[in-house]
Structures are given as structure tokens and as C-alpha cells.
Design a protein around this motif. Structure first.
Motif, mmCIF file in Angstrom:
data_model
loop_
_atom_site.group_PDB
_atom_site.id
_atom_site.type_symbol
_atom_site.label_atom_id
_atom_site.label_comp_id
_atom_site.label_asym_id
_atom_site.label_seq_id
_atom_site.Cartn_x
_atom_site.Cartn_y
_atom_site.Cartn_z
ATOM 1 N N ARG A 110 -3.073 0.408 -3.902
ATOM 2 C CA ARG A 110 -2.647 -0.960 -3.619
ATOM 3 C C ARG A 110 -1.849 -1.465 -4.825
ATOM 4 O O ARG A 110 -2.276 -1.317 -5.967
ATOM 5 C CB ARG A 110 -3.863 -1.856 -3.374
ATOM 6 C CG ARG A 110 -3.502 -3.335 -3.192
ATOM 7 C CD ARG A 110 -4.624 -4.120 -2.531
ATOM 8 N NE ARG A 110 -5.915 -3.871 -3.151
ATOM 9 C CZ ARG A 110 -7.081 -4.003 -2.510
ATOM 10 N NH1 ARG A 110 -7.114 -4.367 -1.240
ATOM 11 N NH2 ARG A 110 -8.216 -3.766 -3.129
ATOM 12 N N TYR B 111 0.849 -1.190 0.000
ATOM 13 C CA TYR B 111 0.000 0.000 0.000
ATOM 14 C C TYR B 111 0.882 1.236 0.000
ATOM 15 O O TYR B 111 1.895 1.279 0.696
ATOM 16 C CB TYR B 111 -0.940 -0.008 1.213
ATOM 17 C CG TYR B 111 -1.951 -1.123 1.132
ATOM 18 C CD1 TYR B 111 -3.193 -0.910 0.548
ATOM 19 C CD2 TYR B 111 -1.637 -2.401 1.588
ATOM 20 C CE1 TYR B 111 -4.113 -1.947 0.444
ATOM 21 C CE2 TYR B 111 -2.547 -3.445 1.478
ATOM 22 C CZ TYR B 111 -3.777 -3.209 0.900
ATOM 23 O OH TYR B 111 -4.672 -4.238 0.770
ATOM 24 N N ILE C 118 -5.133 6.441 -1.656
ATOM 25 C CA ILE C 118 -4.351 5.299 -1.194
ATOM 26 C C ILE C 118 -4.358 4.256 -2.302
ATOM 27 O O ILE C 118 -5.410 3.952 -2.883
ATOM 28 C CB ILE C 118 -4.927 4.711 0.105
ATOM 29 C CG1 ILE C 118 -4.787 5.723 1.238
ATOM 30 C CG2 ILE C 118 -4.235 3.407 0.476
ATOM 31 C CD1 ILE C 118 -5.459 5.319 2.526
#
Length: 389
Positions: free
Chosen positions: A324, A313, A322
Motif C-alpha cells: 500500500r 495498491y 501486496i
């Protein structure tokens, strides 16, 4: 605490050449003041606020196997109180491990030795033995390292007692350095740190306490040439008009301890290197540098994390997001919204939950002609990750 990434998965995760996730150019001067930019609409997973800090900037967060939450507040501004605190929802931050360690630098009753108290804590990390490590670069308000103050402090969460303190020499943490974040390989007895003041990785032998700086001259630990950091479209400039000089910052270790990932904050490229090479002190700087690989280009980031499935992350500080990065090399935005204001550090906790802090560094008065633009409290948030991932 996390499942292992296999060597095959790591190789599969190496991305082919592709267009970066964000444009590589930014305007040289901001065209609009912060606050008039229309932010992207919230999307993805919805963060839940765990705690709010109206007057202390939070950077680090970590979570124990029992779900205990710890944060830290660096001594960057006036009004500083505790440096490390345990967070219990609904209660005030509790100085940890005790009040003595959290004595302010200017407190005349504080222990005389800076090795026996927190000076300016930047990061907190719980290892897989459920020990809390506190990383103290000991540079209050970025004025320079207090002699004898740069250190790692190990605390046993079962007893809440300090087990040992590893003090870094000025060769490892020189005056203009700023030790930023750390990851632990307890199986091999090593830790790996980023140093964001002058730019370097630090390799620490946990058994002997000996540390050394590596890759100091390698481009991967320094700002990317030509990169401009813009948050919500606002280009950050120091009061003297220069670009911020953030060096290597985010760091993460694969669960098997074989690979270290890292990134300079002033740039968008994630790098990786085999830890076997970092531990080999006989390698010349050139031979060590030959093992550095570009891994992914998600965004400018201040912090990394990892979940139980081996996904990485990264904090998207440019657009409140955010990301991934999967073991297969897929990059996806999992959360985005105005409340995710400069996501700083991640901590993975029980229940497949990702915790993160919002330090709002872009709102500091030095970037806005002496007046802070912050309108919301600094925060600690959590995301319930998709159980299918």
C-alpha cells in the motif's frame, strides 16, 4: 466509486530520494530451481480465496458497485474456454455477456469479424457509471495482433448488453503491441491504457473514439536498465536465455482524474504524470516527457489498485506480497504469503474489500525448460482492508 485525491495530497505523496524497497541487483542465473526456495512467512492481512481455476490462467478482476465480480482469462495456452466470466462463489464461471462473445478464435461458428468476439482478453474494468469495459489486445498466445481485433468493449451491467465497441487502428495497436490495462475518467470522457508489448501509454477520447500513443521513447514505459526479475529468488529467463521483455503494465488513475500512475513490469519505479498534459495533443514528445515524475519505489509490480481513501495498491511479484502506498508517501507491505503467487490485478469492491488475482506467470513452462512448476490453482482472492486506513 472512490473518494478524490487532492492536488495537495498528491504533492505530499511525492517521495524524497531514498533507498529502494528491494536490492537493485539480482544474480544473472538462478542458483536454485523454483520449489526449493524457502518463502517468507505469511504476514499481514490474511487473503481469502473467492474462486480457484485449475486449468485457466486468470489475469483481470473487477467489481461493480453491487458487488458483482468479473474476471478474464487471456488466450495464452491451449484449453482456453471463456474469455470473460462473471463469478458467483460456489458456481462455475459464467461466460459474459454471452456465449457468442466468448466464442473461441478457432470456433468455426464464431462471428467472422474479430471486432464482434473476444480474441485474447487481458483486462476487465468497471467504471464509475457501473459499465464493464473489456480490453482485448487481440494477440492470442502473443503471436501478433489479429487485424481488427484490438478493442475496448463497453457493456451495460443493468442490461448485460454491449453498448459499443471501440476498435483500435494498427497505428495505436501495431502487430507486436499488447494492450494491457486501462483506467477511465468518465467526467472528462477519456481513458488511459498501458501497452506492454512495445511500450507506450495510449490516450483515448471516449466521445470520438480517437486514440493516440504517447511517451513511446520515454524510459518510464520501458524496462529499467540492469533490472533482473526474480520471483522467490528464481531469475526468469526466456528459452533463448534473454530477459523477459515486459514493458509498461500497471496503471491507476487518481479519483479526481488529475494524475495517472504507471510502471514498467521489468522495474521497481512507479511514475506519475498530470492527465491534463496527456490530453493535450499539441505537446511535443519532449514537452510531454518533461511532466513525467518518479513517484515511489515499492517493488516490481504487475498491477495497481486504489481504495476509497485514495491509497494505491501494488502487486509485489518478487516476493508474493501486496503493498500500500499512502497519500502521505508511506509504503507498507499489507499482505505476504506463498498463496499470493504473482498477484496480477486488483479490483476494489463494497465493504472496503480489495480483490486480486494470482496468475502465477513465473511458473510457465518456458521459464523452466519446458515444464510448468505450478502446484496450486490460479486464484481469485480478497482482502478485508483495515477500516482505519
Amino acid at each position: 466509486m472512490f473518494s478524490s485525491l487532492t492536488r495537495a495530497a498528491l504533492l505530499a505523496a511525492c517521495l524524497p530520494a531514498a533507498a529502494p524497497a528491494f536490492a537493485q541487483t539480482r544474480p544473472e542465473t538462478p542458483s536454485k530451481p523454483l520449489g526449493t526456495i524457502v518463502l517468507p512467512a505469511a504476514k499481514g492481512l490474511k487473503p481469502v480465496r473467492v474462486a480457484a481455476f485449475p486449468d485457466q490462467r486468470v489475469t483481470g478482476v473487477t467489481v461493480s458497485r453491487q458487488g458483482r465480480i468479473f474476471v478474464n482469462f487471456p488466450l495464452w495456452e491451449d484449453g482456453h474456454r471463456e474469455s470473460v466470466a462473471e463469478i458467483v462463489p460456489g458456481q462455475a464461471p459464467k461466460p459474459y455477456p454471452d456465449a457468442a462473445w466468448n466464442s473461441a478464435v478457432t470456433d468455426p461458428k464464431a462471428p467472422a469479424s474479430p471486432a464482434q468476439r473476444f480474441v485474447c482478453v487481458q483486462s476487465v474494468v468497471v467504471d464509475d457509471q457501473d459499465h464493464l469495459w473489456v480490453l482485448d489486445p487481440a494477440s492470442p498466445k502473443f503471436t501478433g495482433v489479429v487485424p481488427g481485433g484490438a478493442k475496448l468493449v463497453e457493456i451495460d451491467l443493468a442490461t448485460n448488453k454491449v453498448l459499443r465497441t471501440i476498435v483500435f487502428t494498427d497505428k495505436v495497436a501495431p502487430s507486436k503491441s499488447y494492450l494491457n490495462d486501462v483506467r477511465f475518467d468518465t467526467k472528462r470522457g477519456f481513458a488511459y491504457l498501458t501497452e506492454s508489448g512495445t511500450g507506450a501509454l495510449v490516450v483515448l477520447n471516449l466521445k470520438s473514439g480517437r486514440a493516440r500513443r504517447v511517451l513511446e521513447t520515454h524510459p518510464s514505459v520501458h524496462p529499467e536498465p540492469g533490472f533482473d526479475l526474480a520471483v522467490d529468488g528464481y531469475v526468469l529467463r526466456e528459452p533463448d536465455g534473454k530477459k523477459p521483455n515486459f514493458q509498461v503494465d500497471g496503471i491507476e488513475l487518481s479519483a479526481d482524474g488529475n494524475t495517472l500512475y504507471y510502471q514498467a513490469l521489468m522495474g521497481r519505479t512507479m511514475y506519475r504524470i498530470g492527465t491534463e498534459f496527456l490530453r493535450d495533443s499539441t505537446l511535443s514528445p519532449a514537452k510531454l516527457a518533461a511532466h513525467v515524475q518518479k513517484f515511489a519505489v515499492p517493488s516490481a509490480s504487475d498491477g495497481y489498485g486504489r481504495d476509497a481513501a485514495g491509497n494505491l495498491y501494488t502487486s509485489g511479484i518478487e516476493d508474493n506480497s501486496i503493498h500500500r502506498v499512502t497519500a502521505a508517501g508511506k509504503i507498507e507491505t499489507i499482505a505476504q504469503g506463498p498463496e499470493i503467487s504473482w498477484p496480477d490485478t486488483f479490483g476494489y469492491g463494497p465493504g472496503n474489500t480489495l480483490y486480486f488475482t494470482t496468475s502465477q506467470i513465473q511458473t510457465q513452462d518456458k521459464y523452466h525448460k519446458g515444464k510448468s512448476t505450478r502446484t496450486q490453482p490460479y486464484g481469485l482472492w480478497k482482502l478485508a482492508l483495515d477500516p482505519a486506513k
